[in-house]
Design an enzyme around this catalytic site. Structure first.
Site, PDB file in Angstrom:
ATOM      1  N   ASP A   1       9.303  43.050 112.756  1.00  0.00           N
ATOM      2  CA  ASP A   1      10.404  44.025 112.668  1.00  0.00           C
ATOM      3  C   ASP A   1       9.921  45.338 112.064  1.00  0.00           C
ATOM      4  O   ASP A   1      10.399  46.410 112.430  1.00  0.00           O
ATOM      5  CB  ASP A   1      11.539  43.471 111.806  1.00  0.00           C
TER       6      ASP A   1
ATOM      7  N   ASP B   1      14.665  49.114 113.027  1.00  0.00           N
ATOM      8  CA  ASP B   1      14.836  47.992 113.957  1.00  0.00           C
ATOM      9  C   ASP B   1      15.920  47.110 113.347  1.00  0.00           C
ATOM     10  O   ASP B   1      15.656  46.351 112.413  1.00  0.00           O
ATOM     11  CB  ASP B   1      13.515  47.222 114.084  1.00  0.00           C
TER      12      ASP B   1
ATOM     13  N   GLU C   1      17.181  51.266 117.481  1.00  0.00           N
ATOM     14  CA  GLU C   1      17.134  50.570 118.769  1.00  0.00           C
ATOM     15  C   GLU C   1      18.522  50.547 119.392  1.00  0.00           C
ATOM     16  O   GLU C   1      19.510  50.229 118.734  1.00  0.00           O
ATOM     17  CB  GLU C   1      16.637  49.138 118.551  1.00  0.00           C
TER      18      GLU C   1
END
Lengths: 182, 182
Positions: A141, A7, A68
């Protein structure tokens, strides 16, 4: 399949390693955060992220890196940092010949909670359940990185079938036909 | 001072090397473009950019890397690619201990043409004149990279004085005073 989920972020880059195949119980192999000081120079922060990701790749030897897919509907400053941190993560993986898979935030949420608009708490709760953890990974996260890895494990079979079908279709379509349908 | 200017982009990354100090004639040492195929996977494109920038750093051994500060008022897809390519360039330099300087597009235009809103042709014309070239460097990304390097050579003395003044002010300000003024 072992997946390293990332992330991306300049201040906190969530990282999580999950082993598994679709339809079987998953196993977490590691979770953490690569941090860089907000007051450091941008170039130095990118070097620190590279070193952090390299350590995770060395230690866990993943088959795929899932990251991501960055969109720009977020805050402008955040998006830049996210794009830069994700570039470093992708670079580290590709340099080793490790495939990189991109998933959007809503694909990740939908994969682990059933809803593309789930909130952080819901994602954390489902990651905790799916990986049979005692508590949700912190910070968010880190949980998001694990959710990315899970999303990839579950979506990969369908993505592969789609890619194979597309390749088969392309090989059966003559250039003239392609021209007409394009 | 030798500066490697980088106009970042995934498809075309302009690169240009300029030697000089403020107030003296400038000399171009090299100009070119690092290209990556638009149909390649993102990770592979970032690896290709890394290899290209490394070659330029090896060959010209610059003291500073000057790169365009990425803003988001542009097209969204372009900005992402620009942010990712610039991250790779900054990473390559910082890894070697080469300082990275960021300049906005309008700072660069103002430095070489006198106007922050100059168009590409004007920037190309001034780069050609300032470096005493026979023709404007092509493509425009290559000319922009040279303009970035020139901008840095001319702005660096003022930037250094500002940084020194800021550091001096910070060292004279007590933490309590800082708290009040923050």
């Amino acid at each position: 399949m072992r997946v390293l989920g990332v992330d991306p972020g300049l201040t906190r880059c969530g990282v999580g390693v999950v082993d598994g195949v679709a339809g079987r119980p998953l196993a977490m192999r590691g979770v953490g955060v690569v941090r860089t000081p907000a007051d450091a120079e941008l170039g130095h922060r990118l070097v620190a992220i590279e070193q952090g990701i390299e350590q995770w790749l060395d230690e866990h030897d993943p088959e795929v890196l899932a990251v991501e897919r960055v969109f720009s509907q977020h805050n402008v400053r955040t998006v830049m940092g996210t794009a830069q941190a994700s570039a470093v993560a992708m670079l580290c993986a590709s340099r080793r010949g490790i495939p990189v898979a991109l998933h959007t935030p809503s694909e990740v949420k939908a994969a682990v909670t059933g809803s593309g608009r789930a909130d952080k708490a819901q994602v954390g709760a489902m990651v905790t359940r799916l990986l049979r953890l005692d508590a949700p990974p912190k910070p968010a996260d880190a949980a998001d990185a694990l959710a990315l890895a899970i999303c990839h494990i579950w979506r990969a079979p369908a993505q592969n079938r789609l890619q194979q079908a597309a390749a088969l279709h392309a090989s059966r379509t003559t250039p003239a036909q392609k021209g007409r349908t394009a």
